[in-house]
Scaffold this motif. Structure first.
Motif, mmCIF file in Angstrom:
data_model
loop_
_atom_site.group_PDB
_atom_site.id
_atom_site.type_symbol
_atom_site.label_atom_id
_atom_site.label_comp_id
_atom_site.label_asym_id
_atom_site.label_seq_id
_atom_site.Cartn_x
_atom_site.Cartn_y
_atom_site.Cartn_z
ATOM 1 N N GLY A 42 0.866 -1.184 0.001
ATOM 2 C CA GLY A 42 -0.213 -0.145 0.210
ATOM 3 C C GLY A 42 0.802 1.283 -0.041
ATOM 4 N N ALA A 45 2.512 1.754 -3.053
ATOM 5 C CA ALA A 45 1.376 2.264 -4.352
ATOM 6 C C ALA A 45 1.449 3.886 -4.122
ATOM 7 C CB ALA A 45 -0.080 1.764 -4.204
ATOM 8 N N VAL A 109 -4.472 -5.953 -14.714
ATOM 9 C CA VAL A 109 -5.163 -4.858 -13.923
ATOM 10 C C VAL A 109 -4.459 -3.537 -14.039
ATOM 11 C CG1 VAL A 109 -5.391 -4.184 -11.561
ATOM 12 C CG2 VAL A 109 -6.139 -6.478 -12.328
ATOM 13 N N ALA A 110 -3.008 -3.817 -14.025
ATOM 14 C CA ALA A 110 -2.111 -2.493 -14.103
ATOM 15 C C ALA A 110 -2.250 -1.765 -15.667
ATOM 16 C CB ALA A 110 -0.668 -2.884 -13.984
ATOM 17 N N ALA A 113 -6.192 -0.275 -15.165
ATOM 18 C CA ALA A 113 -6.582 0.421 -13.973
ATOM 19 C C ALA A 113 -5.197 1.288 -13.445
ATOM 20 C CB ALA A 113 -7.248 -0.350 -12.727
ATOM 21 N N GLY A 114 -3.913 0.886 -13.864
ATOM 22 C CA GLY A 114 -2.707 1.490 -13.339
ATOM 23 C C GLY A 114 -1.836 0.675 -12.501
ATOM 24 N N ARG A 116 -0.491 1.567 -9.534
ATOM 25 C CA ARG A 116 -0.720 1.901 -8.184
ATOM 26 C C ARG A 116 -2.040 1.127 -7.788
ATOM 27 N NH1 ARG A 116 2.062 6.449 -6.502
ATOM 28 N NH2 ARG A 116 2.856 7.737 -8.315
ATOM 29 N N PHE A 117 -3.124 0.828 -8.442
ATOM 30 C CA PHE A 117 -4.102 0.122 -8.167
ATOM 31 C C PHE A 117 -3.790 -1.479 -8.086
ATOM 32 C CE2 PHE A 117 -7.893 -2.246 -9.211
ATOM 33 C CZ PHE A 117 -8.816 -1.836 -8.182
ATOM 34 N N SER A 118 -3.179 -1.981 -8.973
ATOM 35 C CA SER A 118 -2.644 -3.352 -9.026
ATOM 36 C C SER A 118 -1.799 -3.580 -7.482
ATOM 37 C CB SER A 118 -1.856 -3.723 -10.089
ATOM 38 O OG SER A 118 -0.755 -3.246 -10.388
ATOM 39 N N TRP A 120 -2.480 -1.897 -4.843
ATOM 40 C CA TRP A 120 -3.281 -1.723 -3.727
ATOM 41 C C TRP A 120 -4.000 -3.186 -3.682
ATOM 42 C CZ3 TRP A 120 -3.773 1.246 0.277
ATOM 43 C CH2 TRP A 120 -3.255 2.498 0.229
ATOM 44 N N VAL A 121 -4.456 -3.542 -4.960
ATOM 45 C CA VAL A 121 -5.234 -5.257 -4.952
ATOM 46 C C VAL A 121 -4.370 -6.194 -4.064
ATOM 47 C CG1 VAL A 121 -6.093 -6.812 -6.463
ATOM 48 C CG2 VAL A 121 -6.530 -4.609 -6.792
#
Length: 150
Positions: A42, A45, A109-110, A113-114, A116-118, A120-121
């Motif tokens: 986290g 990200a 996913v990256a 959605a980017g 950073r989001f991947s 976080w996931v």
């Protein structure tokens, strides 16, 4: 190069984690490495500069290097001998499935959605693993298997 540095760091620190696990107990360290890895993902990200990303990534590698070792040690400690091979085989199959599918799913996913989001996931999924571990420890205390949960 950063991946190589992380590998060398993990090579050295895995010995320290193993020593600590022998003294503190595997059951106590498994949630630490799951939560620590998730929190550091986290934080990663949210990083912006190359220097901070590299620093946090190396911190993440220092914690993450011991996740699978501790999980295997914990399984050996708590799973009854008659089904231990099946439990370790299931754990190894899940790990290999993650190695095979994880980069494809993470990359998709990256891309969508980017990065950073991947991250976080991935951090959230480590949190889910931690919750599963806590639930398994709780269930293990009430089970009548005769196996002591460390």
């Amino acid at each position: 190069m950063l991946q190589s540095l992380a590998g060398l760091l993990a090579l050295v620190l895995a010995l320290g984690w193993g020593w600590l696990a022998d003294r503190a107990g595997y059951g106590r360290l498994v949630p630490v490495v799951f939560v620590g890895s998730g929190v550091l993902l986290g934080v990663l990200a949210g990083m912006g500069s190359v220097a901070t990303v590299a620093t946090v990534y190396l911190m993440y590698a220092a914690v993450q290097c011991e996740v699978m070792t501790l999980v295997v040690m914990y399984l050996v400690a708590v799973v009854p001998e008659g089904v231990r091979g099946a439990a370790l085989g299931l754990q190894n199959s899940a790990q290999q499935l993650g190695n095979a599918v994880g980069p494809v799913v993470g990359g998709a996913v990256a891309m969508g959605a980017g990065v950073r989001f991947s991250l976080w996931v991935s951090g959230v999924l480590l949190g889910v693993c931690w919750l599963g571990f806590v639930g398994a420890r709780w269930w293990g205390r009430g089970a009548s298997t005769g196996v002591r949960v460390v």
